[in-house]
Motif scaffolding. Structure first.
Motif, PDB file in Angstrom:
ATOM      1  N   UNK A 125       6.086  -5.815  -2.537  1.00 57.39           N
ATOM      2  CA  UNK A 125       6.100  -5.578  -1.014  1.00 57.39           C
ATOM      3  C   UNK A 125       7.577  -5.555  -0.499  1.00 57.39           C
ATOM      4  N   UNK A 126       8.258  -6.521  -0.930  1.00 58.52           N
ATOM      5  CA  UNK A 126       9.852  -6.699  -0.360  1.00 58.52           C
ATOM      6  C   UNK A 126      10.449  -5.493  -0.710  1.00 58.52           C
ATOM      7  N   UNK A 127      10.315  -5.056  -1.966  1.00 55.00           N
ATOM      8  CA  UNK A 127      11.110  -3.772  -2.468  1.00 55.00           C
ATOM      9  C   UNK A 127      10.763  -2.574  -1.873  1.00 55.00           C
ATOM     10  N   UNK A 128       9.491  -2.526  -1.434  1.00 52.79           N
ATOM     11  CA  UNK A 128       9.041  -1.161  -0.654  1.00 52.79           C
ATOM     12  C   UNK A 128       9.458  -1.199   0.638  1.00 52.79           C
ATOM     13  N   UNK A 129       9.449  -2.479   1.439  1.00 51.42           N
ATOM     14  CA  UNK A 129      10.175  -2.780   2.587  1.00 51.42           C
ATOM     15  C   UNK A 129      11.558  -2.391   2.852  1.00 51.42           C
ATOM     16  N   UNK A 130      12.241  -2.529   1.703  1.00 50.64           N
ATOM     17  CA  UNK A 130      13.541  -2.352   1.492  1.00 50.64           C
ATOM     18  C   UNK A 130      14.045  -1.040   1.591  1.00 50.64           C
ATOM     19  N   UNK A 131      13.082  -0.129   1.169  1.00 52.96           N
ATOM     20  CA  UNK A 131      13.289   1.316   1.220  1.00 52.96           C
ATOM     21  C   UNK A 131      12.812   2.027   2.576  1.00 52.96           C
ATOM     22  N   UNK A 132      11.450   1.451   3.168  1.00 47.69           N
ATOM     23  CA  UNK A 132      10.869   2.228   4.084  1.00 47.69           C
ATOM     24  C   UNK A 132      10.792   1.336   5.549  1.00 47.69           C
ATOM     25  N   UNK A 133      11.487   0.118   5.508  1.00 49.67           N
ATOM     26  CA  UNK A 133      11.469  -0.459   6.731  1.00 49.67           C
ATOM     27  C   UNK A 133      12.256   0.172   7.736  1.00 49.67           C
ATOM     28  N   UNK A 134      12.077  -0.089   9.153  1.00 52.99           N
ATOM     29  CA  UNK A 134      12.811   0.730  10.042  1.00 52.99           C
ATOM     30  C   UNK A 134      14.309   0.337  10.209  1.00 52.99           C
ATOM     31  N   UNK A 135      14.659  -0.694   9.678  1.00 57.04           N
ATOM     32  CA  UNK A 135      15.931  -1.160   9.595  1.00 57.04           C
ATOM     33  C   UNK A 135      17.143  -0.744   8.394  1.00 57.04           C
ATOM     34  N   UNK A 152       4.487   5.198   7.297  1.00 61.72           N
ATOM     35  CA  UNK A 152       4.802   4.987   8.560  1.00 61.72           C
ATOM     36  C   UNK A 152       3.917   4.007   9.485  1.00 61.72           C
ATOM     37  N   UNK A 153       2.554   3.924   8.940  1.00 62.48           N
ATOM     38  CA  UNK A 153       1.744   2.806   9.424  1.00 62.48           C
ATOM     39  C   UNK A 153       2.241   1.538   9.048  1.00 62.48           C
ATOM     40  N   UNK A 154       2.421   1.345   7.722  1.00 61.25           N
ATOM     41  CA  UNK A 154       2.765  -0.048   7.570  1.00 61.25           C
ATOM     42  C   UNK A 154       4.038  -0.508   7.953  1.00 61.25           C
ATOM     43  N   UNK A 155       4.932   0.490   7.829  1.00 62.84           N
ATOM     44  CA  UNK A 155       6.648  -0.202   7.924  1.00 62.84           C
ATOM     45  C   UNK A 155       7.012   0.534   9.266  1.00 62.84           C
ATOM     46  N   UNK A 156       6.520   1.483  10.106  1.00 66.53           N
ATOM     47  CA  UNK A 156       7.094   2.290  11.102  1.00 66.53           C
ATOM     48  C   UNK A 156       8.275   2.938  10.748  1.00 66.53           C
ATOM     49  N   UNK A 157       8.139   3.659   9.484  1.00 65.92           N
ATOM     50  CA  UNK A 157       9.663   4.477   9.172  1.00 65.92           C
ATOM     51  C   UNK A 157       9.890   5.563  10.168  1.00 65.92           C
ATOM     52  N   UNK A 158      11.117   5.861  10.597  1.00 66.48           N
ATOM     53  CA  UNK A 158      11.282   6.770  11.394  1.00 66.48           C
ATOM     54  C   UNK A 158      11.072   8.053  10.840  1.00 66.48           C
ATOM     55  N   UNK A 159      10.558   8.998  11.443  1.00 61.63           N
ATOM     56  CA  UNK A 159      10.332  10.272  10.880  1.00 61.63           C
ATOM     57  C   UNK A 159      11.379  11.053  10.175  1.00 61.63           C
TER      58      UNK A 159
END
Length: 377
Positions: A125-135, A152-159
């Motif tokens: 989960x942390x590794x996926x967030x490191x890629x897709x997280x908005x920051x 986009x649903x789970x992380x709010x990744x900018x389009x």
């Protein structure tokens, strides 16, 4: 420009691995230096690649992957690269090639709630967030539209960070000018290897991870064919996986002598030319590149709608797609209808080849290289 590619394991028969290699070679052809970090590498190393096998071992994969990341980041601190490109999700990437589905979605829909308290879940989960997280600033190369809404649903990744690539079918998968002659030669060779007789039908399934690709579903569909049709049909499953449970299933269903699992093969193009149907009833599949490899070879396809590339088969009118939620009965009936209709098989073959001539199904490596080398540090 120095490019650093990161992936946990390379072997010649994996779809992600083949995509990595073609993208890296496309970058190299433009004059860029290629460094590759892996935990495991099987097969030849292309000339000019600097291959680094990271010396990390652990009982658990997630510990090993964390150790891989730390080792690579330390090496990059000593020997920087202009771009870091990952084919597995991990921190510190400039570009990520999104071949794998959304981990968080699977964890929340296919696992029990207690799973989310496990160390394995926390790592991935942390590794996926490191890629897709908005920051994050990682640019994301998407090969299918099916997963982007989930990220986009789970992380709010900018389009703006998503880049949809066209498919990247290798040129050697296209039907050659002498396809008829090669088909005849391949079927003669398969007659010796698999006992394929004149007038018999050959189903091929291609891809490692047999359970996820739905090989058990294909075996069950073969066993459900009417007896006269079943007696003249053979199934060859190509891929690097343990065949034991599937061999046992085939024997239990009375089709053991009609199912073959010869492992990974380098003559996949010959199977695409010689077979009558490609089956790919996958449980989940971000793309399903083999569907398009079959299409450009003129091979009719029967696949599940879980494959991200299934829509290409419908667009081309080059076979059938079994809708989700999956029904084994629907697969059985559809396979029987396809094999029992030689006129339809010929029509699907014609449609597939016509679509292959008109659609862009080939430029993924070049487009990926455009994005990789075009990133600004």
């Amino acid at each position: 420009m120095q490019l650093a590619f990161c992936l946990y394991k390379y072997f010649p028969f994996g779809g992600l691995q083949r995509d990595f290699l073609r993208i890296a070679l496309a970058c190299q052809a433009r004059g860029h230096a290629i460094r590759v970090y892996v935990l495991e590498w099987e097969g030849e190393v292309p000339p000019g690649f600097e291959l680094i096998k990271v010396p990390v071992r652990s009982v658990f994969n997630h510990w090993r992957y964390a150790g891989f990341t730390r080792w690579v980041q330390a090496d990059l601190a000593r020997r920087p690269a202009d771009r870091v490109i990952g084919f597995n999700k991990m921190p510190g990437l400039d570009v990520y090639y999104a071949a794998d589905p959304c981990f968080e979605e699977k964890a929340r829909t296919l696992r029990k709630p207690l799973y989310r308290y496990s160390p394995r879940y926390r790592h991935f989960s942390a590794y996926e967030a490191a890629v897709f997280g908005p920051e994050s600033h990682t640019e994301i190369l998407m090969i299918s539209t099916t997963q982007q809404p989930l990220f986009k649903r789970h992380y709010g990744t900018p389009a703006r960070r998503f880049h949809l690539l066209p498919p990247g079918i290798a040129p050697d998968r296209r039907a050659p000018a002498d396809a008829g002659t090669r088909r005849t030669a391949a079927r003669a060779r398969f007659a010796d290897e698999f006992g394929l007789q004149n007038g018999e039908l050959l189903i091929v399934q291609i891809g490692s991870d047999f359970h996820r690709k739905g090989l058990d579903r294909s075996i069950e569909a073969l066993a459900a064919l009417p007896e006269p049709l079943r007696r003249r049909t053979r199934l060859v499953a190509i891929g690097a996986d343990d065949p034991t449970p599937f061999t046992a299933q085939a024997a239990r269903l009375g089709v053991g002598e009609r199912v073959f699992m010869p492992g990974g093969r380098k003559d996949v193009p010959d199977f695409l030319l010689a077979a009558d149907v490609l089956m790919h009833p996958a449980r989940h599949e971000n793309t399903g590149t083999v569907l398009l490899e079959a299409l450009v070879a003129g091979l009719p396809v029967l696949a599940s709608a879980a494959c991200g590339y299934a829509h290409y088969i419908l667009d081309a009118d080059a076979g059938n797609i079994v809708a989700e939620p999956f029904s084994q009965t629907a697969l059985n009936d559809t396979l029987r209808g396809m094999l029992d209709n030689p006129d339809a098989l010929r029509c699907w073959q014609h449609n597939a080849l016509a679509f292959a001539d008109s659609a862009d199904l080939y430029s993924l490596p070049e487009r990926a290289a455009d994005i990789i080398v075009g990133q600004r540090g």
